[in-house]
Design a protein around this motif. Structure first.
Motif, PDB file in Angstrom:
ATOM      1  N   GLU A 108       0.819  -1.222   0.000  1.00  0.00           N
ATOM      2  CA  GLU A 108       0.000   0.000   0.000  1.00  0.00           C
ATOM      3  C   GLU A 108       0.847   1.264   0.000  1.00  0.00           C
ATOM      4  O   GLU A 108       0.549   2.226  -0.694  1.00  0.00           O
ATOM      5  CB  GLU A 108      -0.967   0.007   1.183  1.00  0.00           C
ATOM      6  N   ASN A 109       1.901   1.265   0.787  1.00  0.00           N
ATOM      7  CA  ASN A 109       2.773   2.435   0.855  1.00  0.00           C
ATOM      8  C   ASN A 109       3.496   2.649  -0.476  1.00  0.00           C
ATOM      9  O   ASN A 109       3.620   3.780  -0.958  1.00  0.00           O
ATOM     10  CB  ASN A 109       3.770   2.278   2.011  1.00  0.00           C
ATOM     11  N   ALA A 110       3.962   1.566  -1.092  1.00  0.00           N
ATOM     12  CA  ALA A 110       4.621   1.673  -2.398  1.00  0.00           C
ATOM     13  C   ALA A 110       3.646   2.221  -3.433  1.00  0.00           C
ATOM     14  O   ALA A 110       3.975   3.118  -4.211  1.00  0.00           O
ATOM     15  CB  ALA A 110       5.153   0.309  -2.836  1.00  0.00           C
ATOM     16  N   ARG A 111       2.445   1.686  -3.435  1.00  0.00           N
ATOM     17  CA  ARG A 111       1.420   2.123  -4.399  1.00  0.00           C
ATOM     18  C   ARG A 111       1.157   3.624  -4.303  1.00  0.00           C
ATOM     19  O   ARG A 111       0.994   4.309  -5.300  1.00  0.00           O
ATOM     20  CB  ARG A 111       0.138   1.331  -4.147  1.00  0.00           C
ATOM     21  N   GLN A 112       1.151   4.137  -3.083  1.00  0.00           N
ATOM     22  CA  GLN A 112       0.903   5.569  -2.882  1.00  0.00           C
ATOM     23  C   GLN A 112       2.071   6.434  -3.365  1.00  0.00           C
ATOM     24  O   GLN A 112       1.867   7.588  -3.729  1.00  0.00           O
ATOM     25  CB  GLN A 112       0.623   5.845  -1.411  1.00  0.00           C
ATOM     26  N   HIS A 113       3.283   5.896  -3.368  1.00  0.00           N
ATOM     27  CA  HIS A 113       4.454   6.664  -3.787  1.00  0.00           C
ATOM     28  C   HIS A 113       4.662   6.682  -5.305  1.00  0.00           C
ATOM     29  O   HIS A 113       5.333   7.567  -5.822  1.00  0.00           O
ATOM     30  CB  HIS A 113       5.722   6.115  -3.117  1.00  0.00           C
ATOM     31  N   LEU A 114       4.105   5.701  -5.999  1.00  0.00           N
ATOM     32  CA  LEU A 114       4.354   5.569  -7.434  1.00  0.00           C
ATOM     33  C   LEU A 114       3.417   6.452  -8.244  1.00  0.00           C
ATOM     34  O   LEU A 114       2.219   6.508  -7.974  1.00  0.00           O
ATOM     35  CB  LEU A 114       4.179   4.108  -7.866  1.00  0.00           C
ATOM     36  N   ILE A 115       3.964   7.124  -9.259  1.00  0.00           N
ATOM     37  CA  ILE A 115       3.132   7.967 -10.120  1.00  0.00           C
ATOM     38  C   ILE A 115       2.930   7.363 -11.507  1.00  0.00           C
ATOM     39  O   ILE A 115       1.976   7.694 -12.189  1.00  0.00           O
ATOM     40  CB  ILE A 115       3.697   9.397 -10.254  1.00  0.00           C
ATOM     41  N   TRP A 116       3.823   6.482 -11.930  1.00  0.00           N
ATOM     42  CA  TRP A 116       3.755   5.906 -13.271  1.00  0.00           C
ATOM     43  C   TRP A 116       2.899   4.639 -13.256  1.00  0.00           C
ATOM     44  O   TRP A 116       3.095   3.749 -12.447  1.00  0.00           O
ATOM     45  CB  TRP A 116       5.157   5.594 -13.799  1.00  0.00           C
ATOM     46  N   ASP A 117       1.946   4.557 -14.193  1.00  0.00           N
ATOM     47  CA  ASP A 117       1.055   3.400 -14.281  1.00  0.00           C
ATOM     48  C   ASP A 117       1.818   2.093 -14.431  1.00  0.00           C
ATOM     49  O   ASP A 117       1.441   1.076 -13.840  1.00  0.00           O
ATOM     50  CB  ASP A 117       0.080   3.551 -15.446  1.00  0.00           C
ATOM     51  N   SER A 118       2.895   2.092 -15.223  1.00  0.00           N
ATOM     52  CA  SER A 118       3.632   0.841 -15.439  1.00  0.00           C
ATOM     53  C   SER A 118       4.249   0.339 -14.140  1.00  0.00           C
ATOM     54  O   SER A 118       4.308  -0.865 -13.888  1.00  0.00           O
ATOM     55  CB  SER A 118       4.714   1.013 -16.505  1.00  0.00           C
ATOM     56  N   ASN A 119       4.690   1.251 -13.279  1.00  0.00           N
ATOM     57  CA  ASN A 119       5.238   0.863 -11.979  1.00  0.00           C
ATOM     58  C   ASN A 119       4.139   0.292 -11.092  1.00  0.00           C
ATOM     59  O   ASN A 119       4.344  -0.709 -10.407  1.00  0.00           O
ATOM     60  CB  ASN A 119       5.885   2.068 -11.300  1.00  0.00           C
ATOM     61  N   ARG A 120       2.968   0.921 -11.087  1.00  0.00           N
ATOM     62  CA  ARG A 120       1.855   0.425 -10.273  1.00  0.00           C
ATOM     63  C   ARG A 120       1.365  -0.935 -10.754  1.00  0.00           C
ATOM     64  O   ARG A 120       1.058  -1.816  -9.950  1.00  0.00           O
ATOM     65  CB  ARG A 120       0.695   1.426 -10.278  1.00  0.00           C
ATOM     66  N   THR A 121       1.306  -1.123 -12.064  1.00  0.00           N
ATOM     67  CA  THR A 121       0.879  -2.407 -12.613  1.00  0.00           C
ATOM     68  C   THR A 121       1.902  -3.495 -12.287  1.00  0.00           C
ATOM     69  O   THR A 121       1.536  -4.620 -11.934  1.00  0.00           O
ATOM     70  CB  THR A 121       0.659  -2.300 -14.133  1.00  0.00           C
ATOM     71  N   THR A 122       3.172  -3.160 -12.374  1.00  0.00           N
ATOM     72  CA  THR A 122       4.233  -4.114 -12.029  1.00  0.00           C
ATOM     73  C   THR A 122       4.154  -4.490 -10.557  1.00  0.00           C
ATOM     74  O   THR A 122       4.287  -5.668 -10.200  1.00  0.00           O
ATOM     75  CB  THR A 122       5.616  -3.521 -12.380  1.00  0.00           C
TER      76      THR A 122
END
Length: 157
Positions: free
Chosen positions: A128-142
């Motif tokens: 959850e914390n990582a998801r909140q820090h990521l702005i790029w969709d590809s990073n969130r999908t990964t």
């Protein structure tokens, strides 16, 4: 005496998300870029003549210090990135508008990560914390796919 030149950047991008097991939990390593301040996974380009696996392992070593025997796990997640984001686009075909980004996960359990000059810091985050820090969709999908595959026990090299 022959002159050494830097390898030419190929129109291909890799993204690698390191993770580690901490008991029954999993943490994900994110890196803060020194140029933009954005948090992201390991990213980088392939050089002409490199295979996707060679580029992935090189970027893992260069940006995080992950050992050469760390296996990258290929994911189904992928993206395309506009060529205008890359200085090397001037050397590519004028008919090329977007390049592929291939996504991977890497088990960094028990390893100490290091920083390249591209980053100011690296931290381990919960999902959850990582998801909140990521702005790029590809990073969130990964991040999502890696978590799902770890849960299902099907993260394969």
């Amino acid at each position: 005496m022959p002159t050494l030149t830097a390898p030419r950047r190929a129109p291909c991008q890799v993204l690698v998300l390191p993770f580690r097991k901490t008991g029954s939990d999993t943490e994900y390593a994110l890196f803060r870029r020194s140029d933009s301040g954005d948090w992201q996974a390991i990213t980088g380009g392939s050089d002409d003549g490199e295979t996707l696996l060679q580029a992935t392992k090189r970027e893992m070593k260069e940006e995080s210090g992950l050992s050469a025997d760390t296996l990258p796990f290929p994911l189904q997640a992928s993206a395309t990135i506009p060529v205008s984001h890359f200085a090397a686009h001037a050397t590519w075909s004028p008919l090329l508008y977007a390049i592929p980004e291939h996504c991977f996960a890497a088990d960094a359990t028990g390893q100490t990560l290091s920083l390249s000059p591209e980053h100011t810091t690296c931290e381990w985050f919960s999902y959850e914390n990582a998801r909140q820090h990521l702005i790029w969709d590809s990073n969130r999908t990964t991040l999502w796919e890696t978590t799902e595959r770890l849960r299902d026990g099907i993260l394969l090299p």
